[in-house]
Every structure is written in C-alpha cells, then in structure tokens.
Design an enzyme around this catalytic site. Structure first.
Site, PDB file in Angstrom:
ATOM      1  N   LYS A  93       0.802  -1.219   0.000  1.00  0.00           N
ATOM      2  CA  LYS A  93       0.000   0.000   0.000  1.00  0.00           C
ATOM      3  C   LYS A  93       0.838   1.274   0.000  1.00  0.00           C
ATOM      4  O   LYS A  93       0.410   2.311  -0.496  1.00  0.00           O
ATOM      5  CB  LYS A  93      -0.942   0.002   1.208  1.00  0.00           C
ATOM      6  CG  LYS A  93      -1.952  -1.134   1.153  1.00  0.00           C
ATOM      7  CD  LYS A  93      -3.357  -0.630   1.192  1.00  0.00           C
ATOM      8  CE  LYS A  93      -4.370  -1.698   0.838  1.00  0.00           C
ATOM      9  NZ  LYS A  93      -4.298  -2.903   1.693  1.00  0.00           N
ATOM     10  N   GLU A 115      -9.302   6.402   3.849  1.00  0.00           N
ATOM     11  CA  GLU A 115     -10.117   5.398   4.530  1.00  0.00           C
ATOM     12  C   GLU A 115      -9.232   4.188   4.717  1.00  0.00           C
ATOM     13  O   GLU A 115      -8.227   4.035   4.031  1.00  0.00           O
ATOM     14  CB  GLU A 115     -11.324   5.029   3.669  1.00  0.00           C
ATOM     15  CG  GLU A 115     -11.070   3.928   2.629  1.00  0.00           C
ATOM     16  CD  GLU A 115     -10.061   4.300   1.547  1.00  0.00           C
ATOM     17  OE1 GLU A 115      -9.946   5.512   1.248  1.00  0.00           O
ATOM     18  OE2 GLU A 115      -9.383   3.393   1.020  1.00  0.00           O
ATOM     19  N   SER A 382       1.679  -9.788  -0.843  1.00  0.00           N
ATOM     20  CA  SER A 382       1.369  -8.354  -0.762  1.00  0.00           C
ATOM     21  C   SER A 382       1.694  -7.724   0.582  1.00  0.00           C
ATOM     22  O   SER A 382       1.832  -6.507   0.677  1.00  0.00           O
ATOM     23  CB  SER A 382      -0.104  -8.120  -1.098  1.00  0.00           C
ATOM     24  OG  SER A 382      -0.927  -8.962  -0.318  1.00  0.00           O
TER      25      SER A 382
HETATM   26  C1  LIG Z   1      -5.145  -3.986   1.544  1.00  0.00           C
HETATM   27  C2  LIG Z   1      -4.430  -5.225   1.283  1.00  0.00           C
HETATM   28  C3  LIG Z   1      -4.833  -6.105   0.263  1.00  0.00           C
HETATM   29  C4  LIG Z   1      -6.071  -5.888  -0.556  1.00  0.00           C
HETATM   30  O1  LIG Z   1      -6.098  -4.737  -1.299  1.00  0.00           O
HETATM   31  P1  LIG Z   1      -5.833  -4.710  -2.868  1.00  0.00           P
HETATM   32  O2  LIG Z   1      -6.179  -3.344  -3.252  1.00  0.00           O
HETATM   33  O3  LIG Z   1      -6.716  -5.759  -3.473  1.00  0.00           O
HETATM   34  O4  LIG Z   1      -4.407  -5.020  -3.065  1.00  0.00           O
HETATM   35  C5  LIG Z   1      -4.061  -7.217   0.020  1.00  0.00           C
HETATM   36  N1  LIG Z   1      -2.976  -7.501   0.753  1.00  0.00           N
HETATM   37  C6  LIG Z   1      -2.559  -6.699   1.755  1.00  0.00           C
HETATM   38  C7  LIG Z   1      -1.347  -7.076   2.531  1.00  0.00           C
HETATM   39  C8  LIG Z   1      -3.271  -5.545   2.055  1.00  0.00           C
HETATM   40  O5  LIG Z   1      -2.852  -4.751   3.044  1.00  0.00           O
END
Ligand SMILES: *Cc1c(COP(=O)(O)O)cnc(C)c1O
Length: 399
Positions: A93, A115, A382
């Site tokens: 993010k 948000e 992610s």
């Molecule tokens: C917020 C988040 C997601 C989901 O959000 P996307 O916009 O679909 O990427 C996925 N993995 C992590 C670690 C997150 O913090």
C-alpha cells in the site's frame, strides 16, 4: 481478441464498459484537477526523480524476488515470491500512498483524507504524511478498529487522526462513504488518497500506475533469475491494487496467465463471502461501475472475510474488464483455506504472510495439483502477517 492490450482507460475513464465517474457534481472539478495534475507530473522529471528516490530510500525498493524452495518441492511447482511484505510499513500500500501524497503536495493540498479497512492503507498514508509534513485524517470502521488494534497505535504514533465510523456494517465500505463525505465538504483544502484501484476515474488508473512498480520489477527480476517469463502470475484481490500492480507488468505477454484470488469467507454458496468477481453483478459503488455484491434493488450487500483487507463488496473496474475479456481468471478461497495457506508459508518458508495473500496461497495448495508440474508461478506476497497473528491464533484454537 485484439483488445486485450490495456494501457490507458478511455477519455471517459472506462476500462471496457467499467469505470466512469458516478459522483456528486461538486467532485467533478476536483477529479479533473487530479487527472490533469497526474498527466503533467507523471511526465515531470523532478516529480519522477523525487518519487524514485523515495521508492528506493524510504520504501526500500526494489523488493526482493525469492525462490521458495520448500513450497516448490512440496507443491511440485517452481514458486517465486515477490516480497512486498518487505516494503516499509509491511505491505504494497505504501507504493500508492507515497505517490498520491507527493501528487497532493504538488497540488498545494495540505490536508489528506484516507479510509482504511485492515489499517494497512491508513498506516501507509499516515506514514507518507508524516514524512511529507501533511495533515492526515483516517476513517476506519469500528468493527475493523476492533480487529486491527496495533495499526491504530501505529497511525496515531506517526501523527494521524483516526476517526471511527459507526454507520452501516462499520467496515471498509462505510469508511469509504465517510471519507467521500469529508472530501465533498472540504474539497478546496483536501486531497483524498484512495487505498485501492477503485473509486471514480482517475483513481483506478492512478493507483494502478503507482503500483505498477511491482510488475516492472518482478518482470525484470524473473527474467534475470530464470531467463524466461513465468507461466502464471498469482495475486489476491480485494479492491485489486496489488493484483493490478503486478498484472500490469505482464498484460501484453499473452503466454503469461494472470490469476486473481478473492475471499469467499464461509463459502460462495453462503451469504458470508467477499467474492465480488465470482458472485457479483455489474453495478455502481463508490463512484464507478464494476462488479459488486448487491441485492435486486442495487443496494450494496455486506461482504465477509476473515481478512479485513479483502472484506469489500466491490472491485476495481479494470479487473471487471479483464474478467470479461478473459485476459485474467479469478477464483476464490475460503477463510479456512486462507488459514491453511497462512500456516503453510509460515512453517515451510519461515515467512508469515498477511491473511490477504494467504488466500492466494490457500488456493494454490489445491490448484497446484490440477495444473501440469514444474510450472513457474510468480506469487505476489502483498504484505506481512504480524497484524493478523491475534486473529489467526484465536481462529486456530477453535479449529
Ligand atoms: C489492503 C491489502 C490487500 C487488498 O487490497 P488490494 O487493493 O486488493 O491489493 C491485500 N494484501 C494486503 C497485505 C493488504 O494490506
């Protein structure tokens, strides 16, 4: 199909038929201002240099690409992990938060609104604002505040104000509603940093562009390390920003399959899931036309997932289009499967994943048996799982 190559949305902000700007009139000029500013700064040498130096020295890019030898052996595949868990603040993010905060600064806006669901986008935005000396207000559903206490402390520690949202299901979609309400009221002084590839045009496009660094790096890294492109690229999908970030690096490579995994909570056959692309229908949520979970009246339904980051009844418009033109395939994994994935990666690789990408891992456990052996799979991790340890420990105790 020859329209599979997708670069920019149309001049009206559409990916195929999806996207657009379904917003109150008062926001139209602000969206246009952001669009024009982005077009200008995305070609501006000093902006790009500042962004690149923050990506390298503040976020810690490029993040590594790691060969998961134990998982690969166990699943009879070649699994490479793109380590966004190692980015500053522990998830992808921050790539978007820093990019948009820089853009806001160039626009002369000193007050940032955001948000947050899991709190990851809140933490990333609060962090970017601390570093760039911007005021930061984060809206967060009360339900999510309970699930993610450590992230509240982190946001407050770096100077953000966290505002609890008590309307609706008290989760992410309600937090977005409140953030938009604030923005409509304070549009002159404020910039709204949206946390995923959702919302009215130009947000889905801008967010994708700031996250495309994941795809650019991964493509280069996997070519360097294996001498070829992967067979599959695998990512979890909430709003879709991490997935679109990595997909964008391979979208023109027709032999690379793009796979997104949504959260199916207690099962797609129940009412408690967040599998928007699997079970949703086209509708309007938060300013754009995309697949959404809705009832026969078009009222948005509540999503459910063990992970706050995937607990959203909508999805970015570009994913809706990629699904319809069949350039990407979307599957889902239950809460239970996600816990299996969570445990597997922790034990096998010594890497504790966030619950969001653990969904894609849970899916991979079964799917790896169905596809031919020894395929090269590029998996996007992610984020890291520290934030989820309490949830996971409690859940595992009840299983
Ligand atoms: C917020 C988040 C997601 C989901 O959000 P996307 O916009 O679909 O990427 C996925 N993995 C992590 C670690 C997150 O913090």
């Amino acid at each position: 199909m020859n329209d599979k190559k997708i670069n920019k949305p149309s001049s009206t902000g559409r990916f195929g038929k999806f996207g657009g700007k379904f917003v109150p009139e008062t926001l139209m000029s602000s969206l246009e201002e952001i669009e024009i500013a982005y077009e200008k700064y995305s070609k501006d040498k000093s902006f790009l240099e500042e962004l690149s130096s923050l990506q390298n020295d503040f976020i810690g890019r490029p993040t590594p690409l790691y060969f998961a030898k134990n998982l690969s052996k166990n699943l009879n595949q070649k699994i490479w992990i793109k380590r966004e868990d190692l980015a500053h603040t522990g998830a992808h993010k921050i790539n978007n938060a820093i990019g948009q905060a820089l853009l806001a600064k160039r626009l002369g806006k000193k007050r940032i609104i955001a948000e947050t669901g899991a709190g990851q986008h809140g933490v990333a935005t609060a962090t970017a604002c601390a570093m760039l000396n911007l005021e930061c207000i984060v809206y967060m559903g009360e339900e999510d505040i309970k699930r993610q206490a450590p992230n509240i402390y982190r946001m407050e520690m770096v100077g953000a104000k966290v505002v609890p949202v008590i309307s609706g299901s008290k989760t992410l979609k309600d937090a977005v509603n409140e953030a938009i309400r604030d923005w409509v009221t304070n549009v002159e002084s404020s910039y709204y940093i949206i946390g995923s590839a959702v919302g009215p045009h130009p947000y889905p496009y801008i967010v994708r562009e700031f996250q495309s660094i994941i795809g650019i790096e991964s493509r280069q890294q996997i070519l360097e390390k294996t001498g070829k492109l992967p067979d599959y690229v695998l990512a979890c999908v909430g709003g879709g920003s991490n997935a679109i970030g990595i997909f964008s690096g391979f979208i023109d490579d027709e032999n690379v399959s793009l796979i997104g995994v949504e959260a199916s909570g207690e099962g797609v056959e129940t009412e408690k899931h967040a599998a928007t692309l699997t079970k949703g229908t086209p509708g309007i949520l938060h300013g754009s036309l995309s697949y959404v979970l809705q009832d026969d009246f078009g009222q948005i339904q509540e999503a459910h997932s063990i992970s706050a980051g995937l607990d959203y009844p909508g999805v970015g418009p570009e994913h809706s289009n990629l699904k319809d033109i069949e350039r990407a395939q979307y599957y889902s994994a239950t809460d239970k499967k996600a816990l299996e994935g969570f445990k597997m990666m922790s034990i096998e690789e010594g890497i504790i994943p966030a619950l969001e990408p653990a969904h894609a891992l849970g899916f991979l456990i079964d799917w790896a048996k169905e596809i031919p052996k020894e395929k090269t799979i590029l998996f996007l991790l992610s984020g890291r799982g520290d934030k989820d340890l309490e949830t996971v420990s409690k859940k595992m105790a009840t299983l």
